[in-house]
Scaffold this motif. Structure first.
Motif, PDB file in Angstrom:
ATOM      1  N   GLU A   1       0.757  -1.099  -0.134  1.00 63.43           N
ATOM      2  CA  GLU A   1      -0.130  -0.012   0.044  1.00 63.43           C
ATOM      3  C   GLU A   1       0.818   1.109  -0.102  1.00 63.43           C
ATOM      4  N   THR A   2       1.746   1.048   0.833  1.00 70.10           N
ATOM      5  CA  THR A   2       2.747   2.475   0.867  1.00 70.10           C
ATOM      6  C   THR A   2       3.484   2.539  -0.457  1.00 70.10           C
ATOM      7  N   ARG A   3       3.882   1.689  -1.279  1.00 70.37           N
ATOM      8  CA  ARG A   3       4.423   1.885  -2.733  1.00 70.37           C
ATOM      9  C   ARG A   3       3.064   2.564  -3.353  1.00 70.37           C
ATOM     10  N   GLY A   4       1.979   2.148  -3.177  1.00 72.06           N
ATOM     11  CA  GLY A   4       0.979   2.818  -3.822  1.00 72.06           C
ATOM     12  C   GLY A   4       0.492   4.396  -3.430  1.00 72.06           C
ATOM     13  N   HIS A   5       1.158   4.627  -2.025  1.00 73.64           N
ATOM     14  CA  HIS A   5       1.077   6.121  -1.550  1.00 73.64           C
ATOM     15  C   HIS A   5       2.072   6.937  -2.320  1.00 73.64           C
ATOM     16  N   VAL A   6       2.943   6.266  -2.724  1.00 71.74           N
ATOM     17  CA  VAL A   6       4.210   7.020  -3.436  1.00 71.74           C
ATOM     18  C   VAL A   6       3.592   7.572  -4.662  1.00 71.74           C
ATOM     19  N   ASP A   7       3.250   6.307  -5.643  1.00 72.56           N
ATOM     20  CA  ASP A   7       2.538   6.790  -6.757  1.00 72.56           C
ATOM     21  C   ASP A   7       1.466   7.576  -6.708  1.00 72.56           C
ATOM     22  N   ARG A   8       0.644   7.674  -5.776  1.00 74.84           N
ATOM     23  CA  ARG A   8      -0.734   8.386  -5.516  1.00 74.84           C
ATOM     24  C   ARG A   8      -0.189   9.946  -5.699  1.00 74.84           C
ATOM     25  N   LEU A   9       0.892  10.180  -4.598  1.00 73.31           N
ATOM     26  CA  LEU A   9       1.289  11.307  -4.301  1.00 73.31           C
ATOM     27  C   LEU A   9       2.068  12.080  -5.723  1.00 73.31           C
TER      28      LEU A   9
ATOM     29  N   ARG B   1      -9.325  20.359  -0.404  1.00 72.69           N
ATOM     30  CA  ARG B   1     -10.972  20.384  -0.523  1.00 72.69           C
ATOM     31  C   ARG B   1     -11.304  22.053  -0.371  1.00 72.69           C
ATOM     32  N   LEU B   2     -10.640  22.894   0.565  1.00 69.75           N
ATOM     33  CA  LEU B   2     -11.014  23.948   0.705  1.00 69.75           C
ATOM     34  C   LEU B   2     -10.493  24.921  -0.483  1.00 69.75           C
ATOM     35  N   MET B   3      -9.166  24.461  -1.208  1.00 65.79           N
ATOM     36  CA  MET B   3      -8.701  25.135  -2.026  1.00 65.79           C
ATOM     37  C   MET B   3      -9.218  24.848  -3.387  1.00 65.79           C
ATOM     38  N   GLY B   4     -10.119  23.972  -3.473  1.00 65.48           N
ATOM     39  CA  GLY B   4     -10.773  23.545  -4.746  1.00 65.48           C
ATOM     40  C   GLY B   4      -9.860  22.299  -5.373  1.00 65.48           C
ATOM     41  N   HIS B   5      -8.818  21.644  -5.014  1.00 66.17           N
ATOM     42  CA  HIS B   5      -8.070  20.785  -5.555  1.00 66.17           C
ATOM     43  C   HIS B   5      -8.821  19.072  -5.474  1.00 66.17           C
ATOM     44  N   LYS B   6      -9.934  19.302  -6.326  1.00 72.59           N
ATOM     45  CA  LYS B   6     -10.736  18.148  -6.103  1.00 72.59           C
ATOM     46  C   LYS B   6      -9.948  16.776  -6.249  1.00 72.59           C
ATOM     47  N   GLU B   7      -9.292  16.719  -7.457  1.00 73.77           N
ATOM     48  CA  GLU B   7      -8.615  15.454  -7.735  1.00 73.77           C
ATOM     49  C   GLU B   7      -7.755  14.998  -6.586  1.00 73.77           C
ATOM     50  N   ALA B   8      -6.635  16.062  -6.443  1.00 77.37           N
ATOM     51  CA  ALA B   8      -5.832  15.895  -5.376  1.00 77.37           C
ATOM     52  C   ALA B   8      -6.488  15.418  -4.056  1.00 77.37           C
ATOM     53  N   ALA B   9      -7.533  15.984  -3.694  1.00 83.40           N
ATOM     54  CA  ALA B   9      -8.309  15.737  -2.322  1.00 83.40           C
ATOM     55  C   ALA B   9      -8.740  14.181  -2.320  1.00 83.40           C
ATOM     56  N   ASP B  10      -9.321  13.766  -3.492  1.00 84.61           N
ATOM     57  CA  ASP B  10      -9.890  12.380  -3.681  1.00 84.61           C
ATOM     58  C   ASP B  10      -8.842  11.388  -3.489  1.00 84.61           C
ATOM     59  N   LEU B  11      -7.615  11.801  -4.156  1.00 87.90           N
ATOM     60  CA  LEU B  11      -6.383  10.681  -4.071  1.00 87.90           C
ATOM     61  C   LEU B  11      -5.928  10.864  -2.601  1.00 87.90           C
ATOM     62  N   LEU B  12      -5.534  11.922  -1.990  1.00 86.91           N
ATOM     63  CA  LEU B  12      -5.101  11.931  -0.658  1.00 86.91           C
ATOM     64  C   LEU B  12      -6.081  11.145   0.134  1.00 86.91           C
ATOM     65  N   GLN B  13      -7.518  11.487   0.086  1.00 89.87           N
ATOM     66  CA  GLN B  13      -8.535  10.736   1.059  1.00 89.87           C
ATOM     67  C   GLN B  13      -8.249   9.120   1.017  1.00 89.87           C
ATOM     68  N   GLN B  14      -8.090   8.691  -0.367  1.00 86.68           N
ATOM     69  CA  GLN B  14      -7.996   7.338  -0.557  1.00 86.68           C
ATOM     70  C   GLN B  14      -6.625   6.782   0.430  1.00 86.68           C
ATOM     71  N   THR B  15      -5.736   7.499   0.251  1.00 84.50           N
ATOM     72  CA  THR B  15      -4.453   7.287   1.068  1.00 84.50           C
ATOM     73  C   THR B  15      -4.789   7.305   2.722  1.00 84.50           C
ATOM     74  N   LEU B  16      -5.635   8.310   2.922  1.00 85.58           N
ATOM     75  CA  LEU B  16      -5.927   8.481   4.290  1.00 85.58           C
ATOM     76  C   LEU B  16      -6.676   7.371   4.989  1.00 85.58           C
ATOM     77  N   ASP B  17      -7.657   6.771   4.103  1.00 84.84           N
ATOM     78  CA  ASP B  17      -8.333   5.826   4.699  1.00 84.84           C
ATOM     79  C   ASP B  17      -7.458   4.352   4.577  1.00 84.84           C
ATOM     80  N   GLU B  18      -6.625   4.140   3.902  1.00 86.78           N
ATOM     81  CA  GLU B  18      -5.557   3.003   3.900  1.00 86.78           C
ATOM     82  C   GLU B  18      -4.726   3.380   5.141  1.00 86.78           C
ATOM     83  N   GLU B  19      -4.376   4.456   5.555  1.00 88.29           N
ATOM     84  CA  GLU B  19      -3.425   4.531   6.703  1.00 88.29           C
ATOM     85  C   GLU B  19      -4.381   4.357   7.858  1.00 88.29           C
ATOM     86  N   LYS B  20      -5.643   4.457   8.131  1.00 89.36           N
ATOM     87  CA  LYS B  20      -6.652   4.356   9.091  1.00 89.36           C
ATOM     88  C   LYS B  20      -6.956   2.986   9.279  1.00 89.36           C
ATOM     89  N   ALA B  21      -7.029   2.255   8.131  1.00 88.84           N
ATOM     90  CA  ALA B  21      -7.124   0.628   8.173  1.00 88.84           C
ATOM     91  C   ALA B  21      -6.123  -0.053   8.586  1.00 88.84           C
TER      92      ALA B  21
END
Ligand SMILES: [Fe+2]
Ligand SMILES: [Fe+2]
Length: 198
Positions: free
Chosen positions: A51-59, A125-145
């Protein structure tokens, strides 16, 4: 006078910090997996490595979505957490205690990441970077899991196993404590020496 930097600059800074942190973690996780005795714990570290390798790619995709060059900036925070984990791994702990310490170190890293990604998602989200926010949210969910998984392994037996072996002299001491000959001052002082254990 140069203009003050904005939240967007801070956001890019934090992204670079997280990018470097994830890369450091891709090197630390294999060592943690190797140091684990519990097969479930080893599997958890190995799957979070993937997953962490995926986090690098996602960033990298986040940087692209912002038209920014992919760049890291040394993350002192995660470096410190990894360094502490390394010190624990060098100790001569029994197997269950080592597993408990690996979980403790792993959870420190997950919580650090959860704090970082929580902030990044909110700012994006607040700055309107929706695509970035969605990608970062996916990683956040994996960190929580990953954090939850480590808690469930600790609470599912590893901590108990470590605790069972925590006071190897206790059985002997208990016998002594219960013996009638120790019912006087000796027993009282033996109890007083270790008040917090039970
Ligand atoms: Fe991560
Ligand atoms: Fe993580």
């Amino acid at each position: 006078m140069s203009e003050a930097k904005t939240l967007h600059d801070a956001f890019l800074d934090e992204l670079r910090d997280s990018y470097d942190a994830e890369k450091q973690l891709t090197k630390a996780l294999p060592k943690m997996a190797r140091a684990a005795t519990s097969p479930e714990l080893r599997a958890a570290f190995e799957s979070h490595l993937e997953e962490t390798r995926g986090h690098v790619d996602r960033l990298e995709r986040v940087f692209e979505s912002l038209d920014e060059k992919v760049r890291g900036k040394h993350c002192d925070g995660i470096a410190g957490i990894i360094e502490e984990g390394k010190s624990a791994m060098e100790e001569d702990f029994d197997e269950a205690t080592m597993d408990a310490c690996l979980i403790a170190g792993g959870q420190r890293a997950e919580h650090y990441e959860m704090a970082a990604y929580g902030t990044l998602v909110a700012w994006a989200r607040l700055m309107g970077h929706k695509e970035a926010a969605d990608l970062l949210q996916q990683t956040l969910d994996e960190e929580k899991a990953a954090d939850k998984k480590l808690s469930s392994l600790a609470e599912g037996g590893i901590n108990q196993q470590a605790a069972d072996g925590a006071h190897p002299a206790d059985d002997e001491e208990e016998d002594e404590d219960e013996a009638p000959a120790r019912a006087g001052r000796g027993a009282a002082s033996a109890v007083a020496k270790r008040p917090a254990r039970r």
